[in-house]
Design a protein around this motif. Structure first.
Motif, PDB file in Angstrom:
ATOM      1  N   GLY A  97      -2.276   9.802  11.226  1.00 10.13           N
ATOM      2  CA  GLY A  97      -1.967  11.197  10.967  1.00 10.13           C
ATOM      3  C   GLY A  97      -1.509  10.120   9.255  1.00 10.13           C
ATOM      4  O   GLY A  97      -0.291  10.152   8.776  1.00 10.13           O
ATOM      5  N   LEU A  98      -1.896   9.409   9.210  1.00 13.55           N
ATOM      6  CA  LEU A  98      -1.883   8.791   7.801  1.00 13.55           C
ATOM      7  C   LEU A  98      -2.955   8.538   7.209  1.00 13.55           C
ATOM      8  O   LEU A  98      -3.769   8.363   7.392  1.00 13.55           O
ATOM      9  N   CYS A 220       7.222   1.854  14.828  1.00 15.33           N
ATOM     10  CA  CYS A 220       7.739   2.120  13.649  1.00 15.33           C
ATOM     11  C   CYS A 220       6.979   2.394  12.410  1.00 15.33           C
ATOM     12  O   CYS A 220       7.144   2.591  10.570  1.00 15.33           O
ATOM     13  N   LEU A 221       5.938   3.308  13.050  1.00 15.20           N
ATOM     14  CA  LEU A 221       4.536   3.563  12.072  1.00 15.20           C
ATOM     15  C   LEU A 221       5.499   4.300  11.197  1.00 15.20           C
ATOM     16  O   LEU A 221       5.265   5.001   9.609  1.00 15.20           O
ATOM     17  N   GLU A 222       5.856   5.444  11.166  1.00  9.21           N
ATOM     18  CA  GLU A 222       6.449   6.171  10.576  1.00  9.21           C
ATOM     19  C   GLU A 222       7.523   6.135   8.966  1.00  9.21           C
ATOM     20  O   GLU A 222       7.374   6.820   8.219  1.00  9.21           O
ATOM     21  N   TYR A 225       6.069   5.899   4.806  1.00  7.52           N
ATOM     22  CA  TYR A 225       6.136   6.795   4.279  1.00  7.52           C
ATOM     23  C   TYR A 225       7.941   6.323   3.403  1.00  7.52           C
ATOM     24  O   TYR A 225       7.628   6.678   2.338  1.00  7.52           O
ATOM     25  N   ARG A 226       8.397   5.229   3.779  1.00 11.00           N
ATOM     26  CA  ARG A 226       9.333   4.943   3.001  1.00 11.00           C
ATOM     27  C   ARG A 226       9.550   4.232   2.468  1.00 11.00           C
ATOM     28  O   ARG A 226      10.106   3.478   1.642  1.00 11.00           O
ATOM     29  N   ASN A 253       0.871   0.207   3.666  1.00 12.37           N
ATOM     30  CA  ASN A 253       0.784   1.285   1.938  1.00 12.37           C
ATOM     31  C   ASN A 253      -0.429   0.599   1.204  1.00 12.37           C
ATOM     32  O   ASN A 253      -0.424  -0.278   1.107  1.00 12.37           O
ATOM     33  N   PRO A 254      -1.199   1.766   0.772  1.00 11.46           N
ATOM     34  CA  PRO A 254      -2.520   1.503   0.119  1.00 11.46           C
ATOM     35  C   PRO A 254      -2.480  -0.034  -0.695  1.00 11.46           C
ATOM     36  O   PRO A 254      -3.354  -0.175  -0.453  1.00 11.46           O
TER      37      PRO A 254
END
Ligand SMILES: *Cc1c(COP(=O)(O)O)cnc(C)c1O
Length: 379
Positions: A97-98, A220-222, A225-226, A253-254
């Motif tokens: 989901g990324l 710790c994937l989620e 987003y932060r 991060n991209p």
């Protein structure tokens, strides 16, 4: 072919070649001790190869099917592989989901660690890591001329985010390396603990090596987003059973992914590995069964070794540590029984410890039986 098959070898030049780079001169050649040679030398004995945390079970049959189907196509082996593994990235993006821009597929996760070091480290810069841990990362950091700063907690089996934060903040630090579940202690850092480090150390890239996350079901994937200073690595070599294919990946991060692509060689993930990994990833039901087998196998091993009066440190991965009276003798005696395990007793906090890869319940019953023979022999 005009190779002279029986001619005597000619004398090689004895002139000294030019020296390697300064940082490389400080390294010694990697001691590749694999049990493969011993196993091949003893064909009569059924081996239990439990030394490198490879899966003892075969991968999803879909992996081999994908390779076989590919080999029936034209130009299968003479063209370069697809650049940047688009099929696999698509499947990973769906599963986790990324966005696809958050992934970089690499030639094993070792290649991911190497690429991260090559991208971020200038000579002399500081790298902090939670010791004891996976050794090969340290070679990649040293190769760039970095200064390694191990952080050893009072108890290596307890998470110590405060200690790690203090170590990172003691001096400017480019990279911090954390393995969770850690190889070889099994120690897991929760996402909350990882977030504490990311929050307190925004100038440092935190690598969380999740080579065993499929077993622990904790990630710790989620936090991606932060936090843009988080880099997560994974592999197909362990739970997916594809160590021979050499496929791993980075999630970040991209902007981090773009920076890694400055040095990454997009041809380095071979065509067969890309297909096998994608097929195995799409078979989550099979992965679930492997994880269950390993959990049950670990219960069998822990109970069996406890009955031999040996102290076991179980993990939420496919390995555990067992404390034995004389680790070097144990490892040798076990190899004579066809069991190959890894002596970790020289590492900080791990006196007497031997690391054992977990297999199926049946394999672990066999392992315990061979351990009982060794215990009787060495008593
Ligand atoms: C096994 C292992 C790796 C290496 O994985 P590859 O994808 O085979 O290169 C990386 N990190 C840790 C912690 C490991 O135990």
């Amino acid at each position: 072919m005009n190779t002279p098959a029986h001619s005597a070898p000619r004398q090689l030049s004895t002139a000294l070649p030019p020296r390697p780079a300064r940082a490389v001169c400080d390294l010694s050649p990697y001691e590749a001790t694999s049990s493969r040679d011993l196993i091949d030398a003893r064909p009569a004995q059924a081996p239990l190869k439990l030394d490198w945390n490879e899966s003892t079970l075969p991968p999803s049959p879909r992996a081999a099917e994908a390779i076989e189907a590919y080999l029936r196509r034209a130009h299968h082996l003479n063209w370069y592989p697809l650049l940047n593994s688009p099929g696999l990235v698509g499947a990973l993006s769906e599963l986790h989901g990324l966005p696809a821009e958050c992934f970089l597929v690499t030639n094993g996760s070792d290649d991911a660690l190497h690429t991260i070091c090559a991208t971020y480290l200038n000579p002399g810069e500081r790298v902090v890591y939670a010791a004891p841990t996976y050794q090969h990362f340290l070679v990649f950091a040293q190769q760039e001329g970095a200064r390694l700063s191990p952080h050893v907690s009072a108890d290596v089996f307890t998470a110590d985010p405060e200690g790690l934060i203090a170590a990172v903040r003691a001096a400017p630090t480019r990279l911090c390396y954390l393995v969770s579940p850690n190889n070889p202690t099994g120690l897991v850092y929760s996402a909350r603990e990882v977030a504490m480090i990311l929050e307190a150390c925004p100038e440092t890239i935190l690598i969380v090596d999740e080579a065993y996350a499929e077993f622990s079901r904790e990630s710790c994937l989620e936090l991606l987003y932060r936090y843009s200073n988080l880099v997560v690595t994974r592999t197909f070599s362990k739970a997916y059973g594809l160590a021979a294919c050499r496929v791993g990946y980075v999630m970040a991060n991209p902007i981090v992914v773009r920076d890694l692509q400055r040095v990454f060689n997009p041809k380095s993930v071979n065509a067969l590995g890309q297909l096998a990994a994608e097929a195995a990833l799409r078979d989550q039901e099979y992965l679930g069964r492997v994880v269950e087998q390993v959990e049950e196998g670990q219960r069998v091993a822990v109970a069996g070794l406890a009955a031999l009066d040996l102290r076991v440190r179980p993990s939420r991965a496919n390995f555990f540590l067992v404390e034995v009276p004389e680790p070097a003798r144990w490892v040798t005696a076990l190899s004579e029984e066809g069991v190959y395990v890894r002596n970790r007793s020289h590492l900080p906090g791990l006196a007497g410890c031997v690391r054992v890869t977990v297999g199926s319940p049946e394999q672990m019953r066999d392992f315990v039986a061979r351990c009982a023979r060794v215990a009787a022999r060495l008593a």
